[in-house]
Design an enzyme around this catalytic site. Sequence first.
Site, PDB file in Angstrom:
ATOM      1  CB  THR A 117       8.935 -42.107  20.214  1.00 43.43           C
ATOM      2  OG1 THR A 117       9.392 -43.181  19.393  1.00 43.43           O
ATOM      3  CG2 THR A 117       7.422 -42.104  20.157  1.00 43.43           C
ATOM      4  CE1 TYR A 141       6.785 -45.259  23.739  1.00 45.50           C
ATOM      5  CE2 TYR A 141       7.781 -45.611  21.594  1.00 45.50           C
ATOM      6  CZ  TYR A 141       7.812 -45.041  22.848  1.00 45.50           C
ATOM      7  OH  TYR A 141       8.869 -44.250  23.206  1.00 45.50           O
TER       8      TYR A 141
END
Length: 333
Positions: A117, A141
């Site tokens: 990501t 995250y």
Amino acid sequence: MTILVTGGAGYIGSHIVNELVDRGESVVVLDNLSTGFGDTVPAMAQLVVGDIGDGALVEKLLSEHRVQAIVHLAASSVVPDSVANPLGYYSNNTAGSLVLLKAAVQAGVKYFVFSSTAAVYGNPQTPLVGEDLIPRPMSPYGASKLMTERMLQDAGLACSLKYVVLRYFNVAGADPKLRTGQSTRAATHLIKVAVQAALGARDSMAIFGTDYPTPDGTCIRDYIHVSDLVSAHVEALGYLRKGGASTLMNCGYGHGYSVRDVVDTVKRVSGLDFEVKMQPRRAGDPAAIVADVRNIRRILSWTPAHDDLETIVRHALSWEQKLLARTPRALSG
Ligand code: UDP
């Protein structure tokens, strides 16, 4: 050669599985259905309901199906949730990936494509980020994904496993044939939320933060159509099969839109107005981040087919209409 797709019943995973099956690949899906939906997995792919952190299950699956390639997407992926529940994210994303990776190396899996990501970059000084920028994730995250990247790099140096890490920017839209799309119940991603607001599946939506150092004060992101992200995975697998070296690349279009741009586009494309409330900044959000896409274009000769915000929004709207026709309002979470 069987390909294991973890998280293959999820939003992005189900698009990848459909494409691989269309291309005649043998596909097995491992998904715990925590956020995914079994009925999005095409009949030609076998769905195994279970967890990537279940080592015995993963080992059995890899050997029974003689898996040679893994596309690993299974993860928790909501930035604000990760801020509230960091250990859950490290457990699911990092520790789970460790179990999967260990089993993959033991079973002699050859190729690994990992769903990473843009959140690994954190809040960059300049919006355009290349893969050589030192990652500084702002959220658990992003950190959980960066840790997995590192495990993969180290494992790749110590054994014959070849990998491609794909750092996704903001994935949106739906399969143009509407076989699958984003069905997530309590959706938090901007385009999905705005589309739900347009269709009346929620009463209003919020813009989180209007005081960012950007031209209109709202955050800027690089939105990529899910079908173009799918083709990046297909190309990455092809590249590895042809003997390509392990590598890392951004997946985006190289240009960004503000939150206000997105909201205006949803209103224009849908022809529907909805209430938008201005709210404070959301934890863990960088101001602006856009992919430098030179690597992916050079290494994979990847050419996007849907680089257009209106198209992304149109497909997201069509998918949401299909969902709402099935279960009116129930899907807004
Ligand atoms: N955002 C917003 N309202 C929403 C959802 C998101 O203003 O209901 C903003 C969010 O603060 C961020 C951008 O839209 O600036 C993209 O957020 P999203 O959750 O879609 O993706 P992320 O960039 O966090 O992965």
